[in-house]
Design an enzyme around this catalytic site. Structure first.
Site, PDB file in Angstrom:
ATOM      1  N   HIS A 121       0.777  -1.283  -0.004  1.00  8.20           N
ATOM      2  CA  HIS A 121       0.055  -0.044  -0.181  1.00  8.20           C
ATOM      3  C   HIS A 121       0.836   1.296   0.071  1.00  8.20           C
ATOM      4  O   HIS A 121       1.729   1.485   0.831  1.00  8.20           O
ATOM      5  CB  HIS A 121      -1.020  -0.085   1.121  1.00  8.20           C
ATOM      6  CG  HIS A 121      -1.631   1.209   1.376  1.00  8.20           C
ATOM      7  ND1 HIS A 121      -2.691   1.462   0.679  1.00  8.20           N
ATOM      8  CD2 HIS A 121      -1.596   2.379   2.257  1.00  8.20           C
ATOM      9  CE1 HIS A 121      -3.304   2.611   0.911  1.00  8.20           C
ATOM     10  NE2 HIS A 121      -2.700   3.135   1.887  1.00  8.20           N
ATOM     11  N   ASP A 123       0.895   5.207  -0.371  1.00  6.26           N
ATOM     12  CA  ASP A 123      -0.156   6.463  -0.506  1.00  6.26           C
ATOM     13  C   ASP A 123       0.439   7.511  -1.541  1.00  6.26           C
ATOM     14  O   ASP A 123       1.781   7.458  -1.455  1.00  6.26           O
ATOM     15  CB  ASP A 123      -0.019   7.068   0.858  1.00  6.26           C
ATOM     16  CG  ASP A 123      -1.086   6.477   1.682  1.00  6.26           C
ATOM     17  OD1 ASP A 123      -2.136   6.168   1.483  1.00  6.26           O
ATOM     18  OD2 ASP A 123      -0.813   6.441   3.006  1.00  6.26           O
ATOM     19  N   ASP A 233      -7.799   1.856   2.108  1.00  9.93           N
ATOM     20  CA  ASP A 233      -7.714   2.881   3.219  1.00  9.93           C
ATOM     21  C   ASP A 233      -8.405   4.208   2.600  1.00  9.93           C
ATOM     22  O   ASP A 233      -7.594   4.742   2.188  1.00  9.93           O
ATOM     23  CB  ASP A 233      -6.127   2.961   3.500  1.00  9.93           C
ATOM     24  CG  ASP A 233      -5.654   4.236   4.418  1.00  9.93           C
ATOM     25  OD1 ASP A 233      -6.728   4.374   5.055  1.00  9.93           O
ATOM     26  OD2 ASP A 233      -4.677   4.683   4.198  1.00  9.93           O
TER      27      ASP A 233
END
Length: 914
Positions: A121, A123, A233
């Protein structure tokens, strides 16, 4: 041979994570020095044995205390340790054989199947800026590629077309390797979106564009269309998302964030999620409650034990790998999972893909699953509806700008198909906007450097957008040299508008001396601008701006006595006190007062805002206990404009020694709402500014606009689920209604809202200090409005008025041709207010095809007849990907009109061939 480097810290950078799990602003001057470097040899036998021991200890520790298998693991690791002789290499292999015998004991067929897949993951921006993300992607994905060369069964899932595009441009050799493993089915693009965007704040059209451009990228680069929406998320999920997903061809959804709920545990991990129109997707939350698993025994056992849908489903996802640029999966994780692939006492673990997982659920378990209807509300991070207000304002304004560019450019090519539609420019501008909709940018939870980058992108959208609009208008209204100038007023929404406009379009809230009224057809306002009343048709323009006198009940006027100022037009009468508070707001036709007795509307209130966890993200329910009215005038109410087209007053109030509010309250001729143009000089520390309206309405539910529809939420705290929604997300309007009476609040750039009993509050500004210690400091300008109404908000036109507030009429100076052009012209007309023509654009692939996107806004079953001045050859329905629907018939009738039937909140896309 391998090396380990022990680093005290080796570089300058963005180190913002503080103590106790809190996230602090970065210190850009902080530096670190390399103090120790040790190089060691790597012994694979020892490495493997250490993993054996770790997994055995994990089973002994985390299986139930009375489990036979737990004791077997305990005694096995005991034997392994006793077998090891430090000076005897052969003993390591003997010890490993003992472990292998334990791991060779197989599971039964009934065991839960864990679909494991690597994940990293990243961002797209957060505690680092966009350029650093590009490097994070390269480092992490290069590590993944190396592992794939060693572990032939290893699969890895990766979302966000934007990140693939970055790697393609900056690391072409790595990108070619990725394409090789994508073709093998092991490096798996997922999600279908341009970025993992916020799930609440983008508009419905922005959501569709995320998938349109994301899926097109994956198709062009990999010949893959993602089958699942991948958003692990983000801070809540709109109730319109299931339909939007269906409309772009997606029936599956993966997230994890609701495991962060602060109040209620979400009751499912695999379920049908149904949206406001009845559309549904199969949703899955990995029950291990993380998208950064390490491959440990406790995580695997939690995946099974925590699973809420036992008996209904026997499959779940397990996403392993370091996130946020920490490299993703590691060899250690793969070795751990390999040992427990099929071991008694553990779930069955297999390397898999999202498609394999969902296929297993759809084929055997879909009929057993429970259903959740409506939004997936995250009971945490609800401060993100308000933080970084300027970013949210620019997002809204740029969504409107891109809508207008596409409409005007479409008209230009419909007038002259030789005209070039700015496809490349628009795609680039949409990509900039979509990038800024990432779930740590638009919500306001990134560091200051990210918002500097975001502001640059918004500026580019605005600058290029202004040029593109000018180019289109020159085609629609060709110039003639030497002729007199006239002004065209352009309406970019699907209904006619009768409004007061300023010919200079100056929207500041400064207070120069008032000017005298010129006559009964126009007015010079307090800033020297000429105001006139215009009527502009649906998706069209008016050129003849000469108007009849504004007289009688159509006029707006202002009077005052020793206590109040009174603003009155044909629709409403407002009583305004010296602080700019609304004492009464009378709906003239019904005589009803919108403001509750002995209360004040437009009351600014400030709250202490110190959350338990993360400043930028959270606002806690206890902030409501610190309410403090803002009641210190800097300047008493003074009249700015006296009519007949606009009446207004100005007021200023003090928030603190550092902060104040300056506001112009205005009422236009014929307007059903009172408007508040607001300027806030904001320099507070962990404070929350709201404006509240206690209204004369009794209702258990308030209605809030969401993407392409609306959604109701409770106005009471009966249950913990109700209580958790003390702050909610809304878009352009919110309404509180009882039978035949209601009040709506409209706004041009806000998203945070709350309604408790009869008190409606619009959230205006926060002042968190982490991770951006300058968040929201400075001057803010925004507008909101209060609209009382009889009947339903649908019939009263609340939806249309909110659009009008957000889509201002556009002015264009043109040369008056010798043969005067048609003074009023409408390109598209709809025969029902229940359906919104949201988008008019050119097809992504065909120069002679316009794309029209509609949605039903009232929550009703209705039919629409669309008429147009654009010459069409045929019209067919498509999905959001602009792909014709199967068996789609031509809908163009012999008279040139098009008829469509809609279910409540239904989105439809139409391809119109020129």
């Amino acid at each position: 041979m391998s090396s380990e480097v022990y680093v005290e810290m080796a570089c300058n950078g963005l180190f913002g994570v503080g103590n106790n799990g809190m996230i602090n602003p970065p210190d850009l001057k902080k530096s670190f020095s390399l103090s120790v470097v040790e190089i060691r040899t790597f012994d694979r036998d020892v490495y493997g044995l250490l993993i054996d021991i770790e997994m055995l200890i994990g089973l002994a520790k985390h299986l139930p205390e009375d489990s036979n298998r737990s004791f077997q693991a305990l005694y096995t690791v005991h034997d392994v340790v006793n077998t090891i002789k430090l000076d005897d290499k052969m003993s390591y292999r003997d010890a490993s054989e003992i472990a292998k015998k334990f791991f060779a004991m197989k599971n039964g067929d009934s065991q839960h199947l864990v679909h494991a897949m690597g994940h990293c993951h990243i961002d797209s921006a957060w505690l680092w800026s966009y350029p650093e993300t590009i490097r994070k992607c390269a480092r992490s994905w290069a590590s993944t590629i190396r592992l794939m060369q060693t572990y032939p069964d290893f699969t890895f899932v990766c979302s966000q077309a934007q990140q693939y595009d970055w790697v393609k441009k900056h690391y072409p050799e790595l990108y070619n390797q990725i394409k090789h493993y994508v073709k093998e089915g092991r490096f798996i693009p997922v999600g279908g979106a341009w970025v993992e965007m916020d799930g609440n704040l983008p508009s419905g059209e922005s959501f569709i564009r995320q998938f349109l451009y994301g899926q097109r990228f994956f198709l062009q680069e990999f010949n893959i269309k993602c089958q699942e929406f991948w958003l692990p998320d983000t801070f809540g999920y709109s109730a319109q998302l299931p339909q939007i997903l269906n409309h772009v061809g997606i029936k599956r959804f993966v997230t994890q964030k609701l495991s962060w709920n602060l109040v209620n545990k979400f009751p499912h991990h695999t379920f049908h999620w149904e949206g406001i129109d009845g559309s549904e997707v199969i949703a899955h939350f990995p029950p291990g409650e993380s998208y950064n698993m390490m491959g440990n025994i406790d995580e695997l056992l939690k995946t099974v034990n925590n699973f809420e849908d036992k008996g209904r489903s026997n499959h779940s996802l397990f996403l392993f790998g370091y996130g946020d640029g920490g490299q993703g999966p590691t060899e250690e994780m793969l070795e751990k999972l390999k040992r427990v692939a099929n071991v008694d006492g553990c779930p069955i673990v297999q390397m898999s893909s999202p498609d394999d997982y969902f296929h297993a659920v759809e084929a055997n378990e879909a009929d057993n699953l429970n259903r959740w209807v409506g939004e997936l509300y995250l009971e945490l991070h609800n401060g993100t509806y308000t933080t970084q207000a300027k970013t949210k304002e620019k997002n809204r304004k740029c969504e409107v700008l891109l809508h207008d560019i596409e409409f005007l450019a479409s008209l230009a090519i419909s007038r002259n198909q030789g005209n070039v539609y700015p496809s490349e420019d628009l795609q680039h501008l949409w990509q900039l906007l979509m990038l800024n909709q990432f779930h740590d940018v638009l919500p306001g939870s990134s560091i200051q450097e990210v918002y500097k980058d975001a502001a640059t992108y918004y500026k580019e959208i605005e600058t290029t957008g202004k040029r593109l609009i000018g180019d289109s208008l020159k085609t629609i209204f060709p110039l003639e040299v030497g002729s007199d100038d006239v002004t065209a007023v352009i309406n970019t929404v699907g209904w006619s508008r009768n409004e007061v406009i300023s010919l200079s379009m100056n929207n500041t809230v400064n207070s120069p001396a008032r000017k005298k009224i010129k006559d009964d057809t126009s007015q010079t306002d307090a800033y020297g601008n000429t105001l006139i009343m215009v009527n502009v048709p649906s998706y069209g323009y008016s050129i003849d701006l000469d108007r009849d006198s504004i007289n009688g009940p159509a006029k707006v006027g202002i009077t005052r006595d020793h206590e109040y100022h009174f603003l009155k037009n044909c629709c409403i009468t407002a009583y305004i006190d010296s602080l700019g508070r609304i004492v009464k707001l009378i709906h003239n036709k019904s005589g009803k007062n919108a403001i509750a007795d002995d209360c004040y509307g437009n009351q600014f209130v400030i709250f202490d805002d110190r959350p338990l966890y993360w400043d930028a993200w959270d606002v806690m329910d206890y902030h409501l206990e610190t309410r403090k009215p803002v009641e210190h005038p800097i300047q008493l109410t003074k009249i700015l404009d006296e009519g007949p087209l606009r009446a207004s007053v100005e007021v200023s109030v003090k928030i603190s020694d550092q902060s104040y509010i300056k506001q112009v309250i205005s009422l236009d001729a014929g307007s059903p709402y009172l408007r508040f143009d607001t300027e806030v000089h904001w320099y507070e520390n962990r404070k929350f500014l709201k404006v509240e309206f206690p209204v004369n309405v009794c209702s258990m539910q308030a209605t809030y606009e969401i993407q392409s529809g609306h959604f109701q939420r409770p106005t009471h705290f009966n249950t913990s689920w109700d209580w958790a929604k003390y702050e909610v997300c809304s878009h352009r309007w919110a309404d509180l209604s009882e039978y035949n009476w209601g009040v709506s609040i409209l706004n041009d750039s806000k998203y945070g809202f709350s309604t408790l009993k009869n008190v409606m509050r619009l959230s205006l500004l926060r002042s968190p200090k982490a991770p951006d210690d300058k968040a929201d400091m400075g001057v803010h300008r925004f507008a909101y409005a209060l609209m009382p109404h009889t009947g339903t908000f649908q019939d009263a036109g609340v939806i249309q008025q909110a659009y009008n507030m957000n889509f201002p009429l556009r002015l264009h100076s043109i040369s008056k041709m010798e043969s005067v052009p048609i003074s009023s012209f409408s390109f598209f007309q709809l025969d029902t207010p229940a359906v919104i023509l949201e988008t008019i654009k050119k097809s992504e692939d065909c120069n002679n095809v316009l794309v029209l996107r509609f949605y039903e806004a009232f929550g009703s079953r209705t039919s629409l007849t669309l008429t147009t001045r654009v010459s069409l050859k045929r019209a067919i329905l498509s999905n959001g990907m602009e792909e014709p629907l199967e068996d789609s018939k031509c809908l163009l009738r012999t008279d040139g009109s098009i008829k469509l039937n809609f279910k409540p909140f239904e989105i439809q896309t139409l391809l119109c061939y020129l």
